[in-house]
Design a protein around this motif. Structure first.
Motif, PDB file in Angstrom:
ATOM      1  N   VAL A 137      76.276   3.871  -4.413  1.00  0.00           N
ATOM      2  CA  VAL A 137      76.687   4.842  -5.441  1.00  0.00           C
ATOM      3  C   VAL A 137      76.604   6.254  -4.866  1.00  0.00           C
ATOM      4  CG1 VAL A 137      76.151   5.788  -7.719  1.00  0.00           C
ATOM      5  CG2 VAL A 137      76.050   3.315  -7.344  1.00  0.00           C
ATOM      6  N   LEU A 138      75.555   6.546  -4.111  1.00  0.00           N
ATOM      7  CA  LEU A 138      75.407   7.848  -3.468  1.00  0.00           C
ATOM      8  C   LEU A 138      76.591   8.139  -2.562  1.00  0.00           C
ATOM      9  CD1 LEU A 138      73.825  10.388  -2.671  1.00  0.00           C
ATOM     10  CD2 LEU A 138      72.527   8.974  -1.075  1.00  0.00           C
ATOM     11  N   LEU A 139      76.987   7.173  -1.788  1.00  0.00           N
ATOM     12  CA  LEU A 139      78.139   7.335  -0.894  1.00  0.00           C
ATOM     13  C   LEU A 139      79.392   7.694  -1.694  1.00  0.00           C
ATOM     14  CD1 LEU A 139      79.437   7.049   1.933  1.00  0.00           C
ATOM     15  CD2 LEU A 139      79.712   4.614   1.431  1.00  0.00           C
ATOM     16  N   ALA A 140      79.662   6.948  -2.757  1.00  0.00           N
ATOM     17  CA  ALA A 140      80.850   7.202  -3.576  1.00  0.00           C
ATOM     18  C   ALA A 140      80.795   8.583  -4.228  1.00  0.00           C
ATOM     19  CB  ALA A 140      80.994   6.117  -4.643  1.00  0.00           C
ATOM     20  N   LEU A 141      79.647   8.951  -4.770  1.00  0.00           N
ATOM     21  CA  LEU A 141      79.521  10.254  -5.422  1.00  0.00           C
ATOM     22  C   LEU A 141      79.612  11.399  -4.412  1.00  0.00           C
ATOM     23  CD1 LEU A 141      76.764   9.593  -8.093  1.00  0.00           C
ATOM     24  CD2 LEU A 141      79.227   9.775  -8.433  1.00  0.00           C
ATOM     25  N   ALA A 142      79.073  11.203  -3.219  1.00  0.00           N
ATOM     26  CA  ALA A 142      79.160  12.243  -2.186  1.00  0.00           C
ATOM     27  C   ALA A 142      80.609  12.460  -1.769  1.00  0.00           C
ATOM     28  CB  ALA A 142      78.304  11.867  -0.982  1.00  0.00           C
ATOM     29  N   VAL A 143      81.350  11.368  -1.646  1.00  0.00           N
ATOM     30  CA  VAL A 143      82.769  11.482  -1.296  1.00  0.00           C
ATOM     31  C   VAL A 143      83.523  12.243  -2.389  1.00  0.00           C
ATOM     32  CG1 VAL A 143      84.903  10.149  -0.989  1.00  0.00           C
ATOM     33  CG2 VAL A 143      82.835   9.479   0.226  1.00  0.00           C
ATOM     34  N   ALA A 144      83.153  12.044  -3.640  1.00  0.00           N
ATOM     35  CA  ALA A 144      83.790  12.771  -4.746  1.00  0.00           C
ATOM     36  C   ALA A 144      83.303  14.210  -4.825  1.00  0.00           C
ATOM     37  CB  ALA A 144      83.520  12.051  -6.061  1.00  0.00           C
ATOM     38  N   ALA A 145      82.041  14.456  -4.503  1.00  0.00           N
ATOM     39  CA  ALA A 145      81.469  15.800  -4.627  1.00  0.00           C
ATOM     40  C   ALA A 145      81.968  16.752  -3.542  1.00  0.00           C
ATOM     41  CB  ALA A 145      79.941  15.729  -4.592  1.00  0.00           C
ATOM     42  N   MET A 146      82.244  16.222  -2.361  1.00  0.00           N
ATOM     43  CA  MET A 146      82.636  17.115  -1.260  1.00  0.00           C
ATOM     44  C   MET A 146      83.911  17.902  -1.541  1.00  0.00           C
ATOM     45  SD  MET A 146      81.413  15.299   2.232  1.00  0.00           S
ATOM     46  CE  MET A 146      81.773  13.638   1.716  1.00  0.00           C
ATOM     47  N   PRO A 147      85.005  17.275  -1.955  1.00  0.00           N
ATOM     48  CA  PRO A 147      86.198  18.096  -2.212  1.00  0.00           C
ATOM     49  C   PRO A 147      85.996  19.092  -3.356  1.00  0.00           C
ATOM     50  CG  PRO A 147      86.692  15.749  -2.517  1.00  0.00           C
ATOM     51  CD  PRO A 147      85.275  15.863  -2.088  1.00  0.00           C
ATOM     52  N   THR A 148      85.271  18.686  -4.394  1.00  0.00           N
ATOM     53  CA  THR A 148      85.037  19.625  -5.495  1.00  0.00           C
ATOM     54  C   THR A 148      84.177  20.797  -5.039  1.00  0.00           C
ATOM     55  OG1 THR A 148      83.124  18.396  -6.327  1.00  0.00           O
ATOM     56  CG2 THR A 148      85.281  17.814  -7.249  1.00  0.00           C
ATOM     57  N   GLY A 149      83.234  20.542  -4.145  1.00  0.00           N
ATOM     58  CA  GLY A 149      82.404  21.615  -3.604  1.00  0.00           C
ATOM     59  C   GLY A 149      83.183  22.535  -2.683  1.00  0.00           C
ATOM     60  N   LEU A 150      84.043  21.959  -1.859  1.00  0.00           N
ATOM     61  CA  LEU A 150      84.866  22.788  -0.969  1.00  0.00           C
ATOM     62  C   LEU A 150      85.803  23.681  -1.775  1.00  0.00           C
ATOM     63  CD1 LEU A 150      85.661  20.174   1.830  1.00  0.00           C
ATOM     64  CD2 LEU A 150      84.098  22.126   1.973  1.00  0.00           C
ATOM     65  N   ILE A 151      86.335  23.153  -2.873  1.00  0.00           N
ATOM     66  CA  ILE A 151      87.197  23.954  -3.747  1.00  0.00           C
ATOM     67  C   ILE A 151      86.377  25.039  -4.438  1.00  0.00           C
ATOM     68  CG2 ILE A 151      88.569  23.887  -5.874  1.00  0.00           C
ATOM     69  CD1 ILE A 151      89.504  21.047  -4.922  1.00  0.00           C
ATOM     70  N   PRO A 160      88.509  20.968   4.711  1.00  0.00           N
ATOM     71  CA  PRO A 160      88.856  19.663   4.138  1.00  0.00           C
ATOM     72  C   PRO A 160      89.661  18.798   5.109  1.00  0.00           C
ATOM     73  CG  PRO A 160      89.758  21.467   2.784  1.00  0.00           C
ATOM     74  CD  PRO A 160      89.015  22.073   3.923  1.00  0.00           C
ATOM     75  N   ILE A 161      90.440  19.444   5.963  1.00  0.00           N
ATOM     76  CA  ILE A 161      91.218  18.681   6.952  1.00  0.00           C
ATOM     77  C   ILE A 161      90.269  18.013   7.946  1.00  0.00           C
ATOM     78  CG2 ILE A 161      92.886  18.878   8.840  1.00  0.00           C
ATOM     79  CD1 ILE A 161      94.164  21.204   7.168  1.00  0.00           C
ATOM     80  N   VAL A 162      89.307  18.787   8.448  1.00  0.00           N
ATOM     81  CA  VAL A 162      88.331  18.243   9.404  1.00  0.00           C
ATOM     82  C   VAL A 162      87.492  17.143   8.747  1.00  0.00           C
ATOM     83  CG1 VAL A 162      86.262  18.798  10.751  1.00  0.00           C
ATOM     84  CG2 VAL A 162      88.265  20.286  10.860  1.00  0.00           C
ATOM     85  N   MET A 163      87.077  17.374   7.494  1.00  0.00           N
ATOM     86  CA  MET A 163      86.278  16.358   6.789  1.00  0.00           C
ATOM     87  C   MET A 163      87.073  15.070   6.589  1.00  0.00           C
ATOM     88  SD  MET A 163      83.311  17.495   6.548  1.00  0.00           S
ATOM     89  CE  MET A 163      82.721  16.094   5.645  1.00  0.00           C
ATOM     90  N   THR A 164      88.333  15.197   6.256  1.00  0.00           N
ATOM     91  CA  THR A 164      89.173  14.013   6.071  1.00  0.00           C
ATOM     92  C   THR A 164      89.317  13.252   7.380  1.00  0.00           C
ATOM     93  OG1 THR A 164      90.383  15.088   4.273  1.00  0.00           O
ATOM     94  CG2 THR A 164      91.451  13.199   5.341  1.00  0.00           C
ATOM     95  N   ILE A 165      89.565  13.968   8.466  1.00  0.00           N
ATOM     96  CA  ILE A 165      89.685  13.319   9.786  1.00  0.00           C
ATOM     97  C   ILE A 165      88.367  12.635  10.152  1.00  0.00           C
ATOM     98  CG2 ILE A 165      89.944  13.776  12.262  1.00  0.00           C
ATOM     99  CD1 ILE A 165      91.953  16.028  11.422  1.00  0.00           C
ATOM    100  N   TRP A 166      87.228  13.313   9.916  1.00  0.00           N
ATOM    101  CA  TRP A 166      85.908  12.741  10.224  1.00  0.00           C
ATOM    102  C   TRP A 166      85.679  11.448   9.451  1.00  0.00           C
ATOM    103  CZ3 TRP A 166      82.174  12.633  13.588  1.00  0.00           C
ATOM    104  CH2 TRP A 166      80.906  12.183  13.232  1.00  0.00           C
ATOM    105  N   TRP A 167      85.940  11.475   8.138  1.00  0.00           N
ATOM    106  CA  TRP A 167      85.697  10.292   7.318  1.00  0.00           C
ATOM    107  C   TRP A 167      86.649   9.155   7.673  1.00  0.00           C
ATOM    108  CZ3 TRP A 167      82.115   8.804   3.620  1.00  0.00           C
ATOM    109  CH2 TRP A 167      81.054   9.709   3.467  1.00  0.00           C
TER     110      TRP A 167
END
Length: 193
Positions: A137-151, A160-167
């Motif tokens: 659940v932490l993994l899923a929520l972190a994946v959702a929280a990152m784009p909202t935090g970057l925005i 966000p481009i680098v994060m997407t490539i990393w993931w």
């Protein structure tokens, strides 16, 4: 938060899942390699400290606001709570047990084998469920929280481009390691087949 949840967490998960037996280890002749456990535990604590520091920075910069004031705040508080659950559950995982002492690596007499992990006591079973499923659940929520935090932080567009490539890279490594048969059950990695 990007450092801890975005960059470090996927690596910690990969180590815990795929490096219970390391590539040069002569498994099953050589058992109970502590590399994965020590790495997962130490870096998990580092992630927790960074998450707490990030939360404190957010509270200082923005002041106290209700956790439900934005989608990112809801996700962020949930991530922080789950990180805390991960750390607390890890501290309550119980004793090791088994035929070999995990610290001295010397064989123990059978009467000393019982332990929460070796005997899979209710305490250990509870830890297994809480730690693993809270982690998912932490993994899923972190994946959702990152784009909202970057925005919310109006981050540079490259982030966000680098994060997407990393993931995507981490997902690719996960798939490759899974197909390679690197996922060995903890009990087998520790005590053999």
């Amino acid at each position: 938060m990007v450092l801890s949840m975005g960059l470090m967490m996927p690596l910690i998960i990969l180590v815990a899942r795929f490096f219970k037996v390391t590539p040069r280890q002569r498994w099953p002749d050589q058992l109970d390699n502590p590399f994965w456990f020590v790495t997962h535990r130490r870096w998990g604590h580092v992630v927790a400290v960074i998450v707490i520091a990030g939360l404190v920075c957010a509270l200082v910069a923005e002041g106290w606001q209700a956790p439900w004031h934005s989608v990112h705040a809801i996700l962020g508080w949930a991530v922080a709570a789950l990180v805390l659950i991960q750390i607390l559950s890890a501290w309550m995982r119980g004793t090791h047990g088994g035929p070999v002492d995990p610290f001295t690596r010397k064989r123990r007499p059978p009467q000393e084998w019982p332990g929460d992990h070796f005997s899979m006591t209710p305490r250990r079973i509870a830890f297994e469920y809480v730690h693993k499923y809270a982690g998912y659940v932490l993994l899923a929520l972190a994946v959702a929280a990152m784009p909202t935090g970057l925005i919310a932080a109006d981050s540079p567009r490259w982030m966000p481009i680098v994060m997407t490539i990393w993931w995507l890279a981490m997902l690719g490594v996960f798939g490759w390691l899974q197909r390679s048969g690197r996922c060995i059950d903890t009990d087998q990695a520790i005590w053999g087949t």
